[in-house]
Design an enzyme around this catalytic site. Structure first.
Site, PDB file in Angstrom:
ATOM      1  N   GLY A 185     -13.663   5.170 -14.105  1.00  0.00           N
ATOM      2  CA  GLY A 185     -12.816   6.338 -14.283  1.00  0.00           C
ATOM      3  C   GLY A 185     -13.072   7.346 -13.174  1.00  0.00           C
TER       4      GLY A 185
ATOM      5  N   GLU B  15     -23.854  -0.864 -18.914  1.00  0.00           N
ATOM      6  CA  GLU B  15     -23.051  -1.864 -19.612  1.00  0.00           C
ATOM      7  C   GLU B  15     -21.917  -2.364 -18.732  1.00  0.00           C
ATOM      8  OE1 GLU B  15     -21.977   0.538 -22.923  1.00  0.00           O
ATOM      9  OE2 GLU B  15     -20.041   1.122 -22.074  1.00  0.00           O
TER      10      GLU B  15
END
Length: 655
Positions: A219, A240
């Site tokens: 993002g 992750e």
């Protein structure tokens, strides 16, 4: 054995339609995550699975289409989202699909224990190696546990899937049906950075030390953070999700993992999502360590990394520090994901920092993301007890160990200025702040922060005072000796009430500026300098104080230099000050500043006037390069100001 697996491989090859026909009705089907979504199998599931009825489809975020959530397929499929992506959000919000709130670290155990039963796993894998092992490639996360638990494994075999290392390999003989495909992997393209995300990225970058281990996502804000870290050294990755920004920092040499305390040198992740360039870079890259999410996201595993920096987004934060990240306007929007896992892991890491980052507003600036209270129907993902740092484009609020009043003030200070007044009014209405609490007026000048070394070798953060420094400044004042207090206030002073301290931190940072000195890594204030511009003369009245146990260590010299630099940058022509004639340490600091001084004595007090020479300030001759021995320096317990350059005659009249 080689002939055996190769023959079995040939026997397992079928078309997508044939593979889907082997799925019984009424079963739960897991679809591979992210860029590893097997799009061909998903299409066949919907188009060729006429025999299916009441099948449940589960997955994390997927990048491809999700036709099974369309209303026309409601009798055959119902989706359960571990994390709500854009392709299924409307279905969840309209009640045509379900959302399971769950920590990402716990999903593998739910699957292995069959509390969340997985009957069929639809995968995408690499071609097998010479030993008959395929790689799960860019997605191990919860897929690894589904592979181990499902009774039917169907896999697309795609030559474009990179062979990744770690816990990513699967014996091809365990797969029931193989569907050859040759299609590009799904990509996640970075959004162009905007000024808000760049400012947030800059604030977060200042919180990250060299040698830290990072968790970040995809993002504008995560990309902006990574873009600010090119000058850092020996960073590590335990996350992750691994993105293009990580690849660029590895190639730039900023990420090496050499100082990691868990799996040093390894880029630990559970899934990879980004560009084709990233996927090609990941292929056979021995530095990448793919692990399932019950390893990458386990808070205890995360905490094994010292200096763990976890960066996570949010939809809103209330004035007590509660974080909303999965609901918006009472509707489910995304999911818990790994936020709480990494926030708690970083919180327990030695030197770790859990960070929540979000823009200050939403809906084109019409809604504040810093809220007095979360909207009805909004779920709390991260509790107020787990939150340490909250960052917007207006700065950083450090909430750890702060009471509700301090938290409210810190969060209002980083809210958009258009909403600070109403947030403060709401906080007063709830009795969270004092009735006379002022509203932060302007943007905090983060660019003025400097890490300085004193002549005695102490490392200090010299920064503008902010509204949350009130208690720390009060502690400084009450910690002064009677002599230092007398020098500072030209008289004895027994009380330093809220009203006085609030005036000291209610600044416009132009005509009214204060800088504090804090030992590195703390918010403890050991010295403060302040100026206020006199409208009549345009000179700034300056005063400062240094705690007794820090006097004589060069704190006053550093504060003088920095406040002069701040004043000069704002076009202020000089300083004036009133100093007790007996305050020799204070007089020494002024004289050693190198500023020309005009003085007159009025009883027991000297009035000093110091105008700045034209041109950039010159460093005092007594200041030596960092790391070299230097004589101890007299330091005041009273007024003061900045300067540079040689010696000036002592006052005794005009000079």
């Amino acid at each position: 054995m080689q002939r055996d697996w190769r023959q079995q491989y040939v026997d397992k090859v079928v078309t997508a339609e044939e593979a889907i026909r082997g799925i019984p009705p009424g079963r739960r089907i897991l679809i591979g995550s992210g860029a590893a979504e097997p799009v061909t199998l998903v299409q066949a599931l919907v188009e060729k699975g006429e025999h299916l009825a009441d099948n449940e489809v589960v997955h994390l975020l997927t990048l491809g289409p999700a036709p099974y959530v369309e209303p026309t397929h409601a009798r055959r499929f119902r989706h359960i989202a571990f994390f709500i992506g854009p392709n299924v959000r409307q279905a969840v919000q309209e009640g045509r699909a379900d959302f399971m709130p769950v920590f990402l670290s716990e999903i593998p155990e739910l699957i292995r224990s069959r509390r969340v039963r997985i009957d069929v796993a639809l995968l995408q894998v690499s071609p097998p190696d010479s030993h008959g092992y395929v790689s799960l490639g860019v997605s191990v996360d919860v897929v690894r546990s589904a592979v181990d638990a499902a009774t039917l494994l169907i896999a697309e075999v795609n030559p474009n899937m990179p062979r990744t290392h770690g816990d990513s390999f699967l014996d091809v003989r365990r797969i029931h049906h193989l569907v050859p495909v040759d299609v590009p992997l799904l990509e996640a393209h970075a959004e162009p950075a905007d000024e808000v995300s760049r400012q947030i990225g800059a604030h977060i970058a200042r919180l990250i030390p060299d040698g830290a281990t990072l968790q970040t996502g995809i993002g504008k804000i995560p990309d902006a953070v990574l873009a600010q870290l090119g000058g850092h050294h020996a960073l590590g990755i335990h996350t992750e999700m691994l993105s293009d920004g990580v690849m660029r920092l590895v190639e730039a040499g900023a990420i090496t993992g050499r100082r990691k305390t868990l799996l040093p040198g390894k880029l630990v992740t559970s899934f990879i999502m980004g560009s084709r360039e990233l996927y090609a870079w990941a292929h056979e890259n021995p530095a990448i360590e793919m692990r399932p999410s019950d390893f990458t996201n386990d808070p205890m595993t995360v905490a094994s990394n010292e200096n763990m920096i976890a960066i996570n987004g949010a939809l809103a934060v209330d004035l007590t520090g509660q974080v909303a990240a999965d609901t918006l306007g009472g509707c489910f929007f995304s999911g818990i994901g790994g936020q709480v896992d990494f926030m708690r892991g970083a919180r327990r890491s030695r030197g770790g920092k859990p960070i929540i980052a979000l823009p200050s507003t939403a809906k084109a600036g019409t809604v504040s993301r810093i809220q007095a209270a979360l909207e009805p129907g909004t779920g709390v993902v991260t509790s107020r007890g787990d939150v340490h740092y909250v960052v917007t484009e207006y700065g950083v609020a450090d909430l750890w160990g702060r009471n509700i009043r301090e938290r409210a003030l810190a969060l209002i200070a980083i809210a958009h200025p258009d909403f600070r007044g109403e947030l403060m009014a709401a906080a007063k209405g709830r009795k969270w702040v004092l009735p006379d609490q002022v509203v932060p007026r302007v943007r905090y000048p983060w660019a003025e922060e400097r890490l300085e070394r004193t002549l005695s070798g102490d490392s200090l953060l010299i920064r503008p005072a902010r509204i949350t420094d009130e208690r720390a400044l009060q502690d400084l004042m009450y910690g002064l000796s009677s002599e230092s207090c007398y020098r500072r206030f030209l008289g004895f002073k027994k009380e330093h009430p809220h009203e006085e301290m609030q005036r000291l931190v209610d600044l416009d940072y132009e005509h009214d500026m204060a800088l504090v000195a804090c030992p590195r890594g703390t918010d403890e204030v050991v010295g403060v300098v302040r100026y206020i511009v006199d409208p009549a003369t345009r000179l700034a009245d300056v005063d400062f104080v240094v705690r007794d146990d820090w006097q004589g260590r060069g704190v006053g010299t550093v504060l003088m230099r920095r406040i002069r630099e701040a004043a000069t940058a704002r076009g202020i022509p000089g300083f004036q000050a009133d100093v007790l004639a007996t305050n020799k340490p204070m007089m020494d600091v002024f004289h050693e500043s190198g500023l020309p001084i005009r003085s007159r004595r009025e009883g027991a007090v000297y009035h000093l006037e110091m105008r700045f020479p034209a041109g950039p300030p010159v460093e005092p001759s007594s200041v030596r390069p960092l790391g070299r021995a230097a004589p101890r320096h007299a330091d005041p317990g009273g007024e003061a100001v900045p300067a540079p350059s040689a010696h000036v005659p002592r006052p005794g009249g005009a000079s």
